[in-house]
Enzyme design. Structure first.
Site, mmCIF file in Angstrom:
data_model
loop_
_atom_site.group_PDB
_atom_site.id
_atom_site.type_symbol
_atom_site.label_atom_id
_atom_site.label_comp_id
_atom_site.label_asym_id
_atom_site.label_seq_id
_atom_site.Cartn_x
_atom_site.Cartn_y
_atom_site.Cartn_z
ATOM 1 N N ASP A 9 25.770 -52.840 -33.128
ATOM 2 C CA ASP A 9 27.207 -52.919 -33.349
ATOM 3 C C ASP A 9 27.649 -51.478 -33.687
ATOM 4 O O ASP A 9 26.830 -50.661 -34.095
ATOM 5 C CB ASP A 9 27.457 -53.862 -34.533
ATOM 6 C CG ASP A 9 28.894 -53.884 -34.955
ATOM 7 O OD1 ASP A 9 29.746 -54.190 -34.126
ATOM 8 O OD2 ASP A 9 29.170 -53.563 -36.139
ATOM 9 N N ASP A 11 31.256 -50.246 -35.229
ATOM 10 C CA ASP A 11 32.028 -50.102 -36.478
ATOM 11 C C ASP A 11 31.297 -50.803 -37.626
ATOM 12 O O ASP A 11 31.050 -52.008 -37.555
ATOM 13 C CB ASP A 11 33.415 -50.749 -36.326
ATOM 14 C CG ASP A 11 34.315 -49.949 -35.389
ATOM 15 O OD1 ASP A 11 34.068 -48.756 -35.224
ATOM 16 O OD2 ASP A 11 35.261 -50.543 -34.849
HETATM 17 P P1 B16 Z 1 39.574 -52.205 -31.011
HETATM 18 P P2 B16 Z 1 32.577 -53.683 -33.911
HETATM 19 C C1 B16 Z 1 35.210 -54.164 -34.055
HETATM 20 O O1 B16 Z 1 34.140 -53.292 -33.792
HETATM 21 C C2 B16 Z 1 35.801 -53.903 -35.433
HETATM 22 O O2 B16 Z 1 34.860 -54.243 -36.439
HETATM 23 C C3 B16 Z 1 37.026 -54.761 -35.612
HETATM 24 O O3 B16 Z 1 37.606 -54.521 -36.871
HETATM 25 C C4 B16 Z 1 38.040 -54.445 -34.494
HETATM 26 O O4 B16 Z 1 39.177 -55.270 -34.583
HETATM 27 C C5 B16 Z 1 37.350 -54.661 -33.130
HETATM 28 O O5 B16 Z 1 36.193 -53.857 -33.051
HETATM 29 C C6 B16 Z 1 38.269 -54.326 -31.962
HETATM 30 O O6 B16 Z 1 38.518 -52.952 -31.986
HETATM 31 O O7 B16 Z 1 40.938 -52.512 -31.518
HETATM 32 O O8 B16 Z 1 39.160 -50.769 -31.147
HETATM 33 O O9 B16 Z 1 39.335 -52.739 -29.617
HETATM 34 O O10 B16 Z 1 32.340 -53.915 -35.371
HETATM 35 O O11 B16 Z 1 32.335 -54.892 -33.033
HETATM 36 O O12 B16 Z 1 31.908 -52.431 -33.397
HETATM 37 MG MG MG Z 2 30.942 -54.124 -37.024
#
Ligand code: B16
Ligand code: MG
Length: 212
Positions: A9, A11
């Site tokens: 993953d 974030d």
């Molecule tokens: P975006 P991950 C996720 O990343 C985030 O944890 C989440 O908070 C966010 O809403 C989602 O990506 C979508 O992100 O708006 O940049 O497309 O933890 O799956 O790496």
């Molecule tokens: Mg994450």
């Protein structure tokens, strides 16, 4: 070795963009007069952009059309990307960099499995552009975590079955996705505390003991 591939993953695992997501969503929520705080922000971890907006709008008395929702999500993303632009390779910790290099050197295939549509931009900012063998992210999936699709596709991209891969996550939704796809998982933070991950990690470098 127990695994032939590791799917990360992004974030909350490789880097920390929570504060940027929070700032951007908070600006949008303030503009439409909807209460939003850091606790609600915690519920957005691993959740797609549009699903995140739905969680924020749970507190709204007004109902929004699909087009209005798209506009709000777009506004949030513009603010979010402007904040991401400040990230540099210094935002990648030495621990994460050294651990990734050791896993790669040992011959493991390394992939990304992130819900984010900004994955490639973030990887570029933190100096990991071109490092991974494959990227599965918000741009190639139709169902977001806890659906296993993002990890199933990552495993396909590195040509390995789920049983040969370890998923590394910080969100409970991500651990549920790993379980649904038949993957072992290693959890950090909330994902370690939920009791559902195969391994509960204290620190990113714990991966060395799990994988090597
Ligand atoms: P975006 P991950 C996720 O990343 C985030 O944890 C989440 O908070 C966010 O809403 C989602 O990506 C979508 O992100 O708006 O940049 O497309 O933890 O799956 O790496
Ligand atoms: Mg994450």
């Amino acid at each position: 070795m127990k695994y032939q591939g590791v799917i990360f993953d992004l974030d909350g695992v490789l880097c920390f963009t929570d504060k940027y997501h929070y700032k951007a969503w908070k600006a949008v929520a303030d503009e439409i007069g909807v209460y939003f705080d850091e606790q609600i922000n915690n519920r957005l971890r691993g959740v797609s952009r549009m699903d995140s907006l739905d969680i924020i709008l749970e507190r709204s008395t007004k109902s929004y059309s699909a087009e209005e929702k798209m506009q709000l999500a777009e506004k949030k993303n513009d603010l979010y990307r402007a904040l991401l632009a400040d990230m540099t390779p210094a935002d990648l910790s030495d621990e994460v960099r050294d651990t990734l290099n050791a896993l790669k050197k040992a011959g493991l295939k390394l992939a990304i499995g992130s819900s984010s549509k900004n994955t490639k931009f973030i990887l570029e900012r933190i100096g990991l552009n071109g490092f991974f063998d494959a990227i599965s992210d918000g741009t190639n999936i139709s169902r977001s975590k806890p659906d296993p699709q993002v990890f199933t596709m990552a495993a396909e991209f590195i040509a390995l079955p789920p049983t040969a891969c370890l998923v590394v996550e910080d969100a409970e939704a991500g651990i549920k996705a790993a379980i649904g796809g038949g993957f072992d998982s290693a959890g950090l933070g909330e994902a370690a505390a939920c009791g559902k991950a195969t391994y509960a990690m204290h620190s990113f470098k714990d991966l060395l003991g799990i994988c090597l």
